[in-house]
Design an enzyme around this catalytic site. Structure first.
Site, short mmCIF file in Angstrom:
data_model
loop_
_atom_site.label_atom_id
_atom_site.label_comp_id
_atom_site.label_asym_id
_atom_site.label_seq_id
_atom_site.Cartn_x
_atom_site.Cartn_y
_atom_site.Cartn_z
N HIS A 167 0.81 -1.14 0.07
CA HIS A 167 0.06 -0.03 0.02
C HIS A 167 0.95 1.21 -0.08
O HIS A 167 0.46 2.31 0.58
CB HIS A 167 -1.04 0.08 1.26
CG HIS A 167 -1.99 -1.30 1.11
ND1 HIS A 167 -3.14 -1.06 -0.02
CD2 HIS A 167 -2.15 -2.29 1.75
CE1 HIS A 167 -3.79 -2.15 0.49
NE2 HIS A 167 -3.50 -2.76 1.43
N ARG B 118 -10.03 -4.83 9.70
CA ARG B 118 -9.48 -4.60 8.16
C ARG B 118 -8.07 -4.67 8.80
O ARG B 118 -7.38 -5.58 8.01
CB ARG B 118 -9.85 -3.51 7.72
CG ARG B 118 -9.25 -3.00 6.39
CD ARG B 118 -9.35 -4.15 5.38
NE ARG B 118 -8.12 -4.93 5.26
CZ ARG B 118 -8.12 -5.97 4.67
NH1 ARG B 118 -8.91 -6.18 3.54
NH2 ARG B 118 -7.09 -6.83 4.64
N CYS C 293 -5.13 -7.56 7.90
CA CYS C 293 -3.70 -7.20 7.16
C CYS C 293 -2.60 -7.62 7.77
O CYS C 293 -1.77 -8.26 7.16
CB CYS C 293 -3.71 -5.47 6.95
SG CYS C 293 -4.81 -4.82 5.75
#
Lengths: 270, 210
Positions: free
Chosen positions: A183, A227, A231
């Site tokens: 990311h 979330r 990850c």
């Protein structure tokens, strides 16, 4: 076939191949988008939002109190727009808190629940429904259409942001992954899934403002805590504590990067 | 307000300014130290994903330090690559080429090393998550370069096989701070599995080279 014809036909074959590749990918993405639009009109997250609103108003715990006087960022009892200022510093706890951490605090102080009781089933699974996921769905839905404006004006908030930023770039574990591995760069894909570059305001806004989300693959509304937990699982890290200061710090970094983006959750996610 | 109270107020305001000033001057190094301390406090071992995974080796340390600002300085990168190349354990039989069919399966699966998985379960390489390989697999990622026609364009020789073996074993030996996991160095893939991945890239019969 003369050499020129052969060259032309080879080039054309390559073109056709490339076109096929592009078509196959974009059609997969189009199908996901079509599905998203279909379910988006009747977002299943609404069921969580309704359950969450009832939970917010329902007297619970030893103190038989509702959460309606909980200060989640804009003062006691204010739900509208509150999610767009989180995480933020709260004077009563002396800590920077995200929504879930703050709800735990209110369950403890207003309702008299223990931390253990407040965080029981924090990630729901089928019949084990999560009060937290419902409350978060309700509260976030009350911020739809309002731009994110998370502050780092207090030193505690600035510190959380800086720590969260370091966590984002921290490489470790058997796979040498950091959040930034997937990311931290523009226009990357894992398999066919687009990866938002969370260091870029535009991508960060689009990603952050659509969480929490109803996960079609899991049949549950998943919060930002979930979330980030997922990850870290895929990063092969140990597990971050639920509603911990570490997760709040990382959330702070992501939220500030998303500042200015119009909040639009809970959304429908893959 | 009497003078005494005023002095206290002024002192308090001055202290607040100093505190705020100190916070603003917190160096990047301090933030990193604080981040590590906070993670160690707030993360916990779960299954095979134990807390000591937060401890960084030299590569992870160096690559974290330069992640925000950009690339490692050239000298440091050279030094890191040399040290990592020395960690590569080549197959004792000198044979680098396994079975491309097994390699394709390894390239498809991303299992392994996560807290919800059995530590004894064989891991995958998850190559398709980041790379294009065989033409038939359209669901590939773009984090790494396309490896389609890898052998066909680079050659199938033993030197190339040895290079690919080492690259999969420890990519840091060739590209400092590469995003790619060190599959051999960290014991994610076995020697045989790495050979199978080498075959996927370098067997002329592999779909990667069709």
């Amino acid at each position: 076939m003369n050499p020129i014809q052969r060259a032309v036909s080879l080039v054309c074959a390559a073109c056709a191949l490339a076109a096929f590749g592009v078509h196959a990918q974009s059609s997969t993405e189009q199908e996901i988008e079509k599905y998203r639009q279909q379910v988006g009109e009747e977002n299943p997250a609404e069921l969580w939002e309704m359950r969450g609103e009832a939970l917010w108003k329902q007297p619970r715990g030893p103190k038989h109190a509702s959460l309606e006087q909980c200060d989640i960022g804009l003062g006691p009892g204010v739900v509208k727009g509150a999610y767009t200022v989180l995480p933020k510093y709260f004077a009563d706890t002396g800590k920077v808190q995200d929504l879930e951490s703050r709800l735990v605090t209110c369950m403890e102080t207003l309702q008299g629940l223990t931390r253990e009781e407040a965080t029981k089933n924090h990630f729901g699974s089928g019949p084990k429904r999560s009060p937290m996921e419902a409350l978060v769905a309700y509260i976030t839905s009350e911020s739809r259409g309002i731009p994110m404006h998370v502050s780092v004006s207090r030193p505690e908030e600035k510190e959380a942001y800086e720590i969260g930023k370091k966590m984002f770039f921290y490489r470790a574990g058997p796979h040498d992954f950091a959040c930034a591995t997937c990311h931290g760069h523009p226009n990357l894909r894992i398999r066919l899934q687009d990866l938002p570059n969370l260091t870029d305001p535009k991508d960060a806004q689009r990603a952050y403002t659509t969480w929490p989300g109803y996960r079609v693959s899991q049949g549950e509304v998943r919060t930002m805590q979930h979330r980030l937990n997922d990850c870290y699982r895929q990063q092969r890290f140990p597990e971050p504590g639920y509603a911990s200061d570490a997760v709040t710090a990382l959330t702070m970094y992501l939220a500030v990067n998303a500042n200015g983006g119009k909040y639009n959750g809970p959304a429908v996610k893959r | 307000m009497n003078n005494h109270k005023l002095r206290i107020a002024a002192l308090a305001a001055g202290t607040a300014l100093v505190v705020a000033g100190c916070a603003a001057l917190t160096s990047s190094h301090d933030a990193e130290r604080d981040a590590v301390a906070l993670m160690k406090k707030d993360f916990h071992s779960r299954g095979q994903a134990t807390l000591d995974r937060l401890d960084q080796d030299e590569v992870q340390k160096a690559c974290t330090r330069y992640a925000e600002t950009g690339k490692l300085p050239e000298g440091e990168a050279q030094h890191l690559q040399q040290a990592q190349l020395a960690t590569v354990k080549y197959p004792a039989d000198g044979d680098y080429l396994g079975d491309w069919k097994a390699g394709e399966k390894i390239a498809q699966t991303g299992k392994g090393k996560q807290w919800n998985e059995k530590p004894t379960a064989k891991a995958g390489g998850n190559c398709y998550a980041c790379h294009q390989l065989a033409k038939h697999e359209l669901s590939y990622g773009t984090i790494g370069p396309s490896l389609y026609h890898f052998g066909r364009t680079r050659g199938y020789g033993v030197d190339m096989q040895k290079y690919v073996y080492a690259k999969v074993y420890n990519p840091q030996a060739f590209t400092a701070c590469s995003s790619m996991p060190r599959f051999g160095y960290h014991g994610i893939l076995t020697e045989q599995q790495i050979k199978d991945v080498v075959a996927l890239l370098l067997d002329p019969k592999s779909p990667v080279n069709q």
